[in-house]
Design a protein around this motif. Structure first.
Motif, PDB file in Angstrom:
ATOM      1  N   ALA A 119       9.533  18.139  16.846  1.00  0.00           N
ATOM      2  CA  ALA A 119      10.153  18.143  15.517  1.00  0.00           C
ATOM      3  C   ALA A 119      10.428  16.727  15.033  1.00  0.00           C
ATOM      4  O   ALA A 119      10.167  16.395  13.871  1.00  0.00           O
ATOM      5  CB  ALA A 119      11.448  18.961  15.519  1.00  0.00           C
ATOM      6  N   ASN A 120      10.934  15.869  15.920  1.00  0.00           N
ATOM      7  CA  ASN A 120      11.199  14.479  15.535  1.00  0.00           C
ATOM      8  C   ASN A 120       9.907  13.756  15.169  1.00  0.00           C
ATOM      9  O   ASN A 120       9.857  13.027  14.174  1.00  0.00           O
ATOM     10  CB  ASN A 120      11.914  13.729  16.658  1.00  0.00           C
ATOM     11  N   ALA A 121       8.880  13.942  15.974  1.00  0.00           N
ATOM     12  CA  ALA A 121       7.589  13.299  15.690  1.00  0.00           C
ATOM     13  C   ALA A 121       7.021  13.808  14.368  1.00  0.00           C
ATOM     14  O   ALA A 121       6.496  13.034  13.564  1.00  0.00           O
ATOM     15  CB  ALA A 121       6.614  13.548  16.833  1.00  0.00           C
ATOM     16  N   CYS A 122       7.150  15.093  14.126  1.00  0.00           N
ATOM     17  CA  CYS A 122       6.630  15.674  12.886  1.00  0.00           C
ATOM     18  C   CYS A 122       7.397  15.173  11.664  1.00  0.00           C
ATOM     19  O   CYS A 122       6.817  15.003  10.593  1.00  0.00           O
ATOM     20  CB  CYS A 122       6.647  17.198  12.952  1.00  0.00           C
ATOM     21  N   ARG A 123       8.670  14.921  11.823  1.00  0.00           N
ATOM     22  CA  ARG A 123       9.464  14.383  10.715  1.00  0.00           C
ATOM     23  C   ARG A 123       8.925  13.015  10.297  1.00  0.00           C
ATOM     24  O   ARG A 123       8.698  12.746   9.121  1.00  0.00           O
ATOM     25  CB  ARG A 123      10.932  14.270  11.131  1.00  0.00           C
ATOM     26  N   VAL A 124       8.672  12.155  11.267  1.00  0.00           N
ATOM     27  CA  VAL A 124       8.124  10.822  10.988  1.00  0.00           C
ATOM     28  C   VAL A 124       6.688  10.949  10.477  1.00  0.00           C
ATOM     29  O   VAL A 124       6.277  10.237   9.560  1.00  0.00           O
ATOM     30  CB  VAL A 124       8.198   9.926  12.239  1.00  0.00           C
ATOM     31  N   CYS A 125       5.944  11.867  11.050  1.00  0.00           N
ATOM     32  CA  CYS A 125       4.561  12.072  10.622  1.00  0.00           C
ATOM     33  C   CYS A 125       4.497  12.470   9.150  1.00  0.00           C
ATOM     34  O   CYS A 125       3.629  11.994   8.409  1.00  0.00           O
ATOM     35  CB  CYS A 125       3.885  13.126  11.500  1.00  0.00           C
ATOM     36  N   ALA A 126       5.396  13.321   8.716  1.00  0.00           N
ATOM     37  CA  ALA A 126       5.417  13.728   7.308  1.00  0.00           C
ATOM     38  C   ALA A 126       5.645  12.521   6.405  1.00  0.00           C
ATOM     39  O   ALA A 126       4.982  12.372   5.372  1.00  0.00           O
ATOM     40  CB  ALA A 126       6.498  14.779   7.074  1.00  0.00           C
ATOM     41  N   GLU A 127       6.549  11.632   6.799  1.00  0.00           N
ATOM     42  CA  GLU A 127       6.798  10.421   6.013  1.00  0.00           C
ATOM     43  C   GLU A 127       5.559   9.538   5.958  1.00  0.00           C
ATOM     44  O   GLU A 127       5.200   9.020   4.892  1.00  0.00           O
ATOM     45  CB  GLU A 127       7.954   9.625   6.620  1.00  0.00           C
ATOM     46  N   LEU A 128       4.929   9.356   7.097  1.00  0.00           N
ATOM     47  CA  LEU A 128       3.732   8.515   7.154  1.00  0.00           C
ATOM     48  C   LEU A 128       2.581   9.148   6.381  1.00  0.00           C
ATOM     49  O   LEU A 128       1.853   8.454   5.665  1.00  0.00           O
ATOM     50  CB  LEU A 128       3.338   8.248   8.604  1.00  0.00           C
ATOM     51  N   CYS A 129       2.430  10.450   6.491  1.00  0.00           N
ATOM     52  CA  CYS A 129       1.380  11.143   5.728  1.00  0.00           C
ATOM     53  C   CYS A 129       1.602  10.975   4.224  1.00  0.00           C
ATOM     54  O   CYS A 129       0.637  10.758   3.479  1.00  0.00           O
ATOM     55  CB  CYS A 129       1.341  12.628   6.076  1.00  0.00           C
TER      56      CYS A 129
END
Length: 107
Positions: free
Chosen positions: A62-72
């Motif tokens: 979940a934490n990685a996906c949160r950052v991934c959404a920002e980067l995407c």
């Protein structure tokens, strides 16, 4: 039976592929698309990490996906500056979809 978060895993895999393709195409330019290439490479790396973490059910998905959404989102915004370039257009679309799916996992 589908694994948990399979839709997000699929979106991350697609985003990884489109980001790699876009970065490769940006690198063939005169250097004017360096920021686009950098963001695409960062995004591809994080998407691959998210796939790995989700695939093994990591508590940090979940934490990685949160950052991934920002980067995407950032990558998509940069790619959208080049709407006449097919790799950038495809990458932006994949990034937007991936960001949406990652936000669901992060919620």
């Amino acid at each position: 039976m589908a694994r948990p978060n399979q839709t997000c895993i699929d979106a991350c895999n697609r985003c990884f592929q489109e980001c790699q393709d876009c970065a490769s195409n940006c690198c063939m330019q005169d250097g004017s698309m360096a920021q686009c290439a950098r963001l695409c490479l960062d995004c591809a790396t994080l998407c691959a990490t998210c796939v790995t973490l989700m695939s093994r059910g990591s508590q940090f998905s979940a934490n990685a996906c949160r950052v991934c959404a920002e980067l995407c989102d950032a990558c998509a915004a940069e790619c959208e500056k080049y709407p006449d370039r097919d790799p950038c257009r495809r990458c932006a679309e994949a990034c937007r979809r991936c960001a949406d799916e990652c936000r669901k996992v992060a919620a």
